[in-house]
Design a protein around this motif. Structure first.
Motif, PDB file in Angstrom:
ATOM      1  N   GLN A  58       0.824  -1.200   0.000  1.00 33.54           N
ATOM      2  CA  GLN A  58       0.000   0.000   0.000  1.00 33.54           C
ATOM      3  C   GLN A  58       0.864   1.258   0.000  1.00 33.54           C
ATOM      4  O   GLN A  58       0.603   2.208  -0.739  1.00 33.54           O
ATOM      5  CB  GLN A  58      -0.943  -0.025   1.198  1.00 33.54           C
ATOM      6  N   ALA A  59       1.907   1.277   0.820  1.00 35.16           N
ATOM      7  CA  ALA A  59       2.804   2.428   0.851  1.00 35.16           C
ATOM      8  C   ALA A  59       3.523   2.578  -0.486  1.00 35.16           C
ATOM      9  O   ALA A  59       3.693   3.685  -0.995  1.00 35.16           O
ATOM     10  CB  ALA A  59       3.817   2.277   1.985  1.00 35.16           C
ATOM     11  N   SER A 177     -11.714  -3.958   5.951  1.00 29.46           N
ATOM     12  CA  SER A 177     -11.695  -2.666   5.268  1.00 29.46           C
ATOM     13  C   SER A 177     -10.446  -1.862   5.592  1.00 29.46           C
ATOM     14  O   SER A 177      -9.895  -1.169   4.727  1.00 29.46           O
ATOM     15  CB  SER A 177     -12.943  -1.852   5.632  1.00 29.46           C
ATOM     16  N   ARG A 178      -9.984  -1.937   6.847  1.00 29.37           N
ATOM     17  CA  ARG A 178      -8.831  -1.115   7.227  1.00 29.37           C
ATOM     18  C   ARG A 178      -7.562  -1.507   6.476  1.00 29.37           C
ATOM     19  O   ARG A 178      -6.592  -0.749   6.469  1.00 29.37           O
ATOM     20  CB  ARG A 178      -8.601  -1.192   8.726  1.00 29.37           C
ATOM     21  N   GLU A 179      -7.552  -2.690   5.855  1.00 30.42           N
ATOM     22  CA  GLU A 179      -6.392  -3.094   5.064  1.00 30.42           C
ATOM     23  C   GLU A 179      -6.314  -2.351   3.738  1.00 30.42           C
ATOM     24  O   GLU A 179      -5.304  -2.436   3.037  1.00 30.42           O
ATOM     25  CB  GLU A 179      -6.434  -4.601   4.829  1.00 30.42           C
ATOM     26  N   LEU A 180      -7.357  -1.619   3.376  1.00 32.17           N
ATOM     27  CA  LEU A 180      -7.347  -0.808   2.155  1.00 32.17           C
ATOM     28  C   LEU A 180      -6.917   0.612   2.509  1.00 32.17           C
ATOM     29  O   LEU A 180      -7.549   1.587   2.125  1.00 32.17           O
ATOM     30  CB  LEU A 180      -8.741  -0.793   1.520  1.00 32.17           C
ATOM     31  N   SER A 181      -5.830   0.738   3.234  1.00 31.26           N
ATOM     32  CA  SER A 181      -5.490   2.008   3.869  1.00 31.26           C
ATOM     33  C   SER A 181      -4.824   3.022   2.962  1.00 31.26           C
ATOM     34  O   SER A 181      -4.549   4.131   3.389  1.00 31.26           O
ATOM     35  CB  SER A 181      -4.565   1.746   5.069  1.00 31.26           C
ATOM     36  N   THR A 190     -11.598   7.048  -3.075  1.00 31.75           N
ATOM     37  CA  THR A 190     -12.291   5.970  -2.371  1.00 31.75           C
ATOM     38  C   THR A 190     -11.949   4.612  -2.973  1.00 31.75           C
ATOM     39  O   THR A 190     -11.493   4.507  -4.109  1.00 31.75           O
ATOM     40  CB  THR A 190     -13.810   6.157  -2.424  1.00 31.75           C
ATOM     41  N   VAL A 191     -12.201   3.577  -2.190  1.00 28.33           N
ATOM     42  CA  VAL A 191     -11.989   2.204  -2.657  1.00 28.33           C
ATOM     43  C   VAL A 191     -13.036   1.312  -2.004  1.00 28.33           C
ATOM     44  O   VAL A 191     -13.300   1.419  -0.802  1.00 28.33           O
ATOM     45  CB  VAL A 191     -10.555   1.713  -2.337  1.00 28.33           C
ATOM     46  N   ALA A 203     -17.758  -8.220   2.114  1.00 28.73           N
ATOM     47  CA  ALA A 203     -17.761  -6.880   1.531  1.00 28.73           C
ATOM     48  C   ALA A 203     -16.818  -5.982   2.312  1.00 28.73           C
ATOM     49  O   ALA A 203     -16.813  -5.991   3.549  1.00 28.73           O
ATOM     50  CB  ALA A 203     -19.173  -6.303   1.554  1.00 28.73           C
ATOM     51  N   LEU A 204     -15.998  -5.220   1.597  1.00 23.36           N
ATOM     52  CA  LEU A 204     -15.049  -4.296   2.220  1.00 23.36           C
ATOM     53  C   LEU A 204     -15.342  -2.879   1.732  1.00 23.36           C
ATOM     54  O   LEU A 204     -14.793  -2.427   0.733  1.00 23.36           O
ATOM     55  CB  LEU A 204     -13.608  -4.684   1.860  1.00 23.36           C
ATOM     56  N   PRO A 205     -16.226  -2.150   2.422  1.00 20.95           N
ATOM     57  CA  PRO A 205     -16.486  -0.759   2.035  1.00 20.95           C
ATOM     58  C   PRO A 205     -15.302   0.125   2.398  1.00 20.95           C
ATOM     59  O   PRO A 205     -14.442  -0.255   3.182  1.00 20.95           O
ATOM     60  CB  PRO A 205     -17.725  -0.394   2.850  1.00 20.95           C
ATOM     61  N   ASP A 206     -15.273   1.312   1.827  1.00 20.82           N
ATOM     62  CA  ASP A 206     -14.181   2.243   2.066  1.00 20.82           C
ATOM     63  C   ASP A 206     -13.917   2.377   3.565  1.00 20.82           C
ATOM     64  O   ASP A 206     -14.838   2.561   4.357  1.00 20.82           O
ATOM     65  CB  ASP A 206     -14.538   3.611   1.476  1.00 20.82           C
ATOM     66  N   PRO A 207     -12.650   2.277   3.990  1.00 15.56           N
ATOM     67  CA  PRO A 207     -12.340   2.268   5.423  1.00 15.56           C
ATOM     68  C   PRO A 207     -12.637   3.562   6.150  1.00 15.56           C
ATOM     69  O   PRO A 207     -12.617   3.587   7.382  1.00 15.56           O
ATOM     70  CB  PRO A 207     -10.840   1.947   5.448  1.00 15.56           C
ATOM     71  N   ARG A 208     -12.919   4.641   5.430  1.00 18.99           N
ATOM     72  CA  ARG A 208     -13.251   5.891   6.119  1.00 18.99           C
ATOM     73  C   ARG A 208     -14.751   6.152   6.117  1.00 18.99           C
ATOM     74  O   ARG A 208     -15.192   7.284   6.229  1.00 18.99           O
ATOM     75  CB  ARG A 208     -12.503   7.046   5.468  1.00 18.99           C
TER      76      ARG A 208
END
Length: 220
Positions: A58-59, A177-181, A190-191, A203-208
């Motif tokens: 991700q980084a 979801s938090r893994e889509l940071s 958004t993701v 389902a992994l909605p946007d982490p924010r």
């Protein structure tokens, strides 16, 4: 009263072209072709991230954003491009990912009388850059779809879904979801995604909290 006549609207025909498939080990990531909006940017970013075998994907994806933008001659991106995306996987393992944009928040600011439909802004407006970052992708492995997802709203949304897809192709798709940071890099990128392992999908909605997602269990 808009810039499009009824005749022009009636004459419009949507195009359909095959998707692009990038092989990654024993899996493949399917995405838009380079000729269709985000296909070029998403493909370039995905290929950069896929070459990384270890470390924080991700980084690395976030760090790859600016060089990739420079490669396409993009020097500035509006903060809000008025875009979103969604994905779905059914009980038969069929998947779809889609991204849409109004080319800026509230599009043109005009509503079609009597319909409630807000018209998109012109693709030649500053927000018209939005289509370059609409990034629907699907990862397919030996056991079928492992992930369907989409980044939208800007280049860091593309980075988020690209990093997640590389993980999915390697057999370890994100489970929370938090893994889509990667989306923390920009306010409006958004993701959203659906990941599947051993026949079970989540389902992994946007982490924010910019998205929503749900999974259901079907019995035979």
């Amino acid at each position: 009263g808009g810039a499009i006549t009824a005749e022009e609207l009636a004459a419009f025909a949507a195009g359909q072209v095959p998707a692009r498939s990038l092989g990654m080990g024993g899996a493949a990531v399917v995405l838009a072709r380079p000729q269709t909006g985000a296909g070029a940017f998403a493909g370039a970013l995905l290929e950069t991230v896929s070459r990384l075998r270890a470390g924080d994907l991700q980084a690395a994806a976030v760090q790859a954003v600016q060089p990739t933008l420079a490669r396409f001659g993009v020097t500035a991106v509006p903060p809000d491009l008025g875009a979103t995306g969604f994905a779905a996987v059914d009980v038969a393992g069929r998947a779809a990912a889609c991204a849409v944009t109004l080319n800026g928040p509230f599009g043109s600011g005009h509503t079609v009388t009597g319909t409630g439909i807000i018209l998109a802004a012109s693709p030649f407006s500053p927000g018209g850059l939005a289509n370059a970052f609409l990034s629907p992708m699907i990862a397919v492995g030996a056991d079928g779809v492992s992930m369907a997802g989409v980044g939208s709203g800007g280049p860091h949304g593309t980075a988020a879904i690209a990093a997640a897809m590389v993980r999915a192709a390697a057999g370890s798709p994100p489970q929370r979801s938090r893994e889509l940071s990667a989306t923390k890099a920009s306010a409006y990128d958004t993701v959203n995604a659906v990941t599947c392992q051993e026949g079970a999908c989540v389902a992994l909605p946007d982490p924010r909290a910019h998205g929503a997602g749900a999974a259901s269990v079907a019995t035979q």
